[in-house]
Motif scaffolding. Sequence first.
Motif, mmCIF file in Angstrom:
data_model
loop_
_atom_site.group_PDB
_atom_site.id
_atom_site.type_symbol
_atom_site.label_atom_id
_atom_site.label_comp_id
_atom_site.label_asym_id
_atom_site.label_seq_id
_atom_site.Cartn_x
_atom_site.Cartn_y
_atom_site.Cartn_z
ATOM 1 N N VAL A 72 1.108 -1.148 -0.399
ATOM 2 C CA VAL A 72 0.175 -0.279 0.356
ATOM 3 C C VAL A 72 1.004 1.161 -0.009
ATOM 4 O O VAL A 72 0.540 2.726 0.383
ATOM 5 N N GLY A 73 1.858 1.286 0.006
ATOM 6 C CA GLY A 73 3.032 2.542 -0.331
ATOM 7 C C GLY A 73 3.842 1.881 0.748
ATOM 8 O O GLY A 73 3.630 0.857 1.142
ATOM 9 N N THR A 74 5.105 3.365 0.927
ATOM 10 C CA THR A 74 5.528 3.000 2.204
ATOM 11 C C THR A 74 6.015 4.145 2.678
ATOM 12 O O THR A 74 6.182 6.012 1.931
ATOM 13 N N ASN A 75 6.671 4.943 3.846
ATOM 14 C CA ASN A 75 7.291 6.202 3.852
ATOM 15 C C ASN A 75 8.072 6.007 4.092
ATOM 16 O O ASN A 75 9.047 7.252 4.687
ATOM 17 N N ASN A 76 9.213 5.136 3.098
ATOM 18 C CA ASN A 76 10.298 5.133 4.119
ATOM 19 C C ASN A 76 11.029 5.840 2.675
ATOM 20 O O ASN A 76 11.221 5.388 1.185
ATOM 21 N N GLU A 77 11.465 6.856 3.071
ATOM 22 C CA GLU A 77 11.755 8.124 1.461
ATOM 23 C C GLU A 77 13.053 7.321 1.812
ATOM 24 O O GLU A 77 12.814 7.709 -0.165
ATOM 25 N N LYS A 78 14.155 6.449 1.611
ATOM 26 C CA LYS A 78 15.146 5.932 0.996
ATOM 27 C C LYS A 78 14.602 5.539 0.212
ATOM 28 O O LYS A 78 15.182 4.863 -0.928
ATOM 29 N N LEU A 79 13.897 4.600 0.436
ATOM 30 C CA LEU A 79 13.018 3.682 -0.399
ATOM 31 C C LEU A 79 12.313 3.815 -1.300
ATOM 32 O O LEU A 79 12.116 4.032 -3.157
ATOM 33 N N LEU A 80 11.656 5.430 -1.333
ATOM 34 C CA LEU A 80 10.673 6.100 -2.567
ATOM 35 C C LEU A 80 11.431 6.696 -3.700
ATOM 36 O O LEU A 80 11.381 7.503 -4.457
ATOM 37 N N ASN A 81 12.817 7.037 -3.145
ATOM 38 C CA ASN A 81 14.687 7.857 -3.328
ATOM 39 C C ASN A 81 14.703 6.855 -4.479
ATOM 40 O O ASN A 81 15.913 7.537 -5.429
ATOM 41 N N ASP A 82 14.514 5.147 -4.147
ATOM 42 C CA ASP A 82 15.707 4.734 -4.394
ATOM 43 C C ASP A 82 14.847 4.030 -5.857
ATOM 44 O O ASP A 82 13.811 3.217 -6.325
ATOM 45 N N GLU A 83 15.624 3.738 -7.470
ATOM 46 C CA GLU A 83 16.097 3.495 -8.515
ATOM 47 C C GLU A 83 15.464 2.342 -8.703
ATOM 48 O O GLU A 83 14.747 1.967 -9.609
ATOM 49 N N PHE A 84 15.687 1.487 -7.809
ATOM 50 C CA PHE A 84 15.585 -0.030 -7.966
ATOM 51 C C PHE A 84 15.192 -0.700 -7.081
ATOM 52 O O PHE A 84 14.715 -1.404 -6.793
ATOM 53 N N TYR A 85 13.671 -0.003 -6.307
ATOM 54 C CA TYR A 85 12.728 -0.256 -5.326
ATOM 55 C C TYR A 85 11.626 -1.231 -6.354
ATOM 56 O O TYR A 85 11.315 -0.699 -6.846
ATOM 57 N N ILE A 86 11.328 -1.632 -6.397
ATOM 58 C CA ILE A 86 10.577 -2.687 -6.577
ATOM 59 C C ILE A 86 9.144 -2.480 -6.034
ATOM 60 O O ILE A 86 8.496 -3.712 -6.846
ATOM 61 N N GLY A 87 8.653 -1.710 -5.356
ATOM 62 C CA GLY A 87 6.922 -1.766 -4.637
ATOM 63 C C GLY A 87 6.483 -0.196 -5.131
ATOM 64 O O GLY A 87 7.088 0.624 -6.001
ATOM 65 N N LEU A 88 5.511 -0.019 -5.108
ATOM 66 C CA LEU A 88 4.605 1.018 -4.889
ATOM 67 C C LEU A 88 5.715 2.326 -4.656
ATOM 68 O O LEU A 88 5.922 2.447 -3.838
ATOM 69 N N LYS A 89 5.845 3.213 -5.456
ATOM 70 C CA LYS A 89 6.538 4.368 -5.531
ATOM 71 C C LYS A 89 5.469 5.241 -4.657
ATOM 72 O O LYS A 89 5.415 6.595 -5.608
ATOM 73 N N GLN A 90 5.473 5.502 -3.411
ATOM 74 C CA GLN A 90 4.062 6.131 -2.771
ATOM 75 C C GLN A 90 4.138 6.716 -1.551
ATOM 76 O O GLN A 90 3.703 5.221 -1.343
ATOM 77 N N LYS A 91 3.315 7.191 -0.721
ATOM 78 C CA LYS A 91 3.429 7.357 0.726
ATOM 79 C C LYS A 91 1.944 6.059 0.860
ATOM 80 O O LYS A 91 0.906 5.699 -0.137
ATOM 81 N N ARG A 92 2.520 5.400 2.442
ATOM 82 C CA ARG A 92 0.802 4.347 2.887
ATOM 83 C C ARG A 92 -0.117 4.826 2.549
ATOM 84 O O ARG A 92 -0.464 6.555 3.009
ATOM 85 N N ALA A 93 -1.046 4.009 2.094
ATOM 86 C CA ALA A 93 -3.281 4.442 2.437
ATOM 87 C C ALA A 93 -3.308 4.087 3.722
ATOM 88 O O ALA A 93 -1.877 3.143 4.124
ATOM 89 N N THR A 94 -3.536 4.590 4.493
ATOM 90 C CA THR A 94 -4.040 5.208 5.512
ATOM 91 C C THR A 94 -5.660 5.298 5.878
ATOM 92 O O THR A 94 -6.477 4.627 4.328
ATOM 93 N N GLY A 95 -5.915 4.687 6.603
ATOM 94 C CA GLY A 95 -7.648 4.808 7.026
ATOM 95 C C GLY A 95 -8.854 4.047 6.248
ATOM 96 O O GLY A 95 -8.248 3.422 5.968
#
Length: 591
Positions: free
Chosen positions: A232-255
């Motif tokens: 559902v995304g990640t709040n880990n800035e390092k991963l969001l800025n990693d060009e090789f990150y394998i997941g969704l590049k967005q902040k976590r869905a909540t609520g």
Amino acid sequence: MESTMKDLRGGESVLDMSPRSTVGGGVEDVYGEDRATEEQLVTPWVSSVASGYNLLRDPRYNKGLAFSEKEREAHYLSGLLPPALMTQKLQEKKLMNSIRQYQVPLQKYIALMELEERNERLFYKLLIDNVEELLPIVYTPTVGEACQKYGSIFRRPQGLFISLKEKGKILEVLKNWPERAIQVIVVTDGERILGLGDLGCQGMGIPVGKLSLYTALGGVRPSACLPITIDVGTNNEKLLNDEFYIGLKQKRATGKEYYDFLHEFMTAVKQNYGEKVLVQFEDFANHNAFELLAKYGTTHLVFNDDIQGTASVVLAGLVASLKLLGGTLADHTFLFLGAGEAGTGIAELIALEMSKQTNAPLEELRKKIWLVDSKGLIVSSRKESLQHFKKPWAHEHEPVNNLLDAIKAVKPTALIGTSGVGKQFTKEVVEAMAALNEKPLIMALSNPTSQAECTAEEAYKWTKGRAIFASGSPFDPVEFNGKLYVPGQANNCYIFPGFGLGLVMSGTIRVHDDMLLAASEALAKQVTDEHYAQGMIYPPFSNIRKISANIAADVAAKAYELGVATRLPRPENLVKFAESCMYTPNYRSYR
């Protein structure tokens, strides 16, 4: 049933046997291992007969150099393998020698994952026969590093990745997984991986590792296990800025968005796999973990290892330690550092066990248990600002700001660390416990090893060898004043594989707290006088399959007693039945 005739040499199907295979003409037992033994001849097929090059590429049936000359001839393998013949035992020896050459634990982890991808039975044989050596590699602490680097070591799908992109289509995604008879799902959303925080999609290493232990330690068939990561995304800035990150590049869905997505997932799981599939929640953030367990505990077969598994294994250690400490559980006072899902889960199970033993009200017995969080001792004057799961532990007492003062005020006999923050049990803290108790019980449970509240050596040294010590991650034995102390490892691996097997083999449809108490008591009973003599409060992992069978039997017995087991009639000897259901990774002879 329609058959398709194609060239055997290409390894294509000659016989369609969907939806479930039979092996050597015998029907696969849905409760556990198919009953074919090493001596019986079996045909290597799933929904088609495998042969030739494709047989060597199928990890479930590949035996490498263990194929006999007759098998090589019959299955079109001649020339595809070197001429040497090698038994599974020799292959195991060769691979263990190879794995021991690696100096870096992560290299050992990658080597084992590659083995699983090419030869499933050999992987599990290695893991079962060398469990004490390999457990820290396939699970904590090495699995934490594997998750941090999962993007760069990802090779092929080991489970399902279900992201927000699949909203409205989760049932279709589940149907993409080739196995239909799933018995155990381990699912994470990657928000709180061990003590490492939000690793997003890379948290997949945890469900994969947990399920390999379900098979190796609990005997649940590998084909019946499904690892899932909810992205559902990640709040880990390092991963969001990693060009090789394998997941969704967005902040976590909540609520609402988050809970609606999880609800679609849970509904689809039940629709696709039925009422009896076990869904184990793993490494969710505290607020979501409690919410999901409460919401689905009444409608699904669900288990949260961080809340319930940890609680059960710690309770087992406490029950076992009474042999060394004396008295009953209700005679002791417990102080926790950490009031998250692990701390409050353990506290509640201790209170339930004390209530069961004494018939006293739960509310009264909770007063024997105190919790310290980041703001100090949890007391009644703080009640208004506390999260709901902390409120039962807010007792009458003046505010206390730190752990050392809390020890002096509460005078606990047991100190339990579930903070996820390392080095919190300082010399002053441990010495304060030793000043209050002849045998202070100290449990430093946070993982991985770097996050442990103190080391085994520190606990024994600072208490002059008087401490009874257990940790979450493994520590080597410690010699102090000429005596060897063997620290206990309060590892969830003692509980969840046997617990899950007990649920699966009895066809249980709901988890009840009494089953967790039964699992704890079953584990505590496995500690012998010989173990106590070394200061151990857990049995050695070398006996883990026997331990798991006994836990499974007691959990199943409780399920039958509570009327939530559907496999009827109840087997007469549940321990023997558990053992007969366990997957064994010995090679088969193919005809």
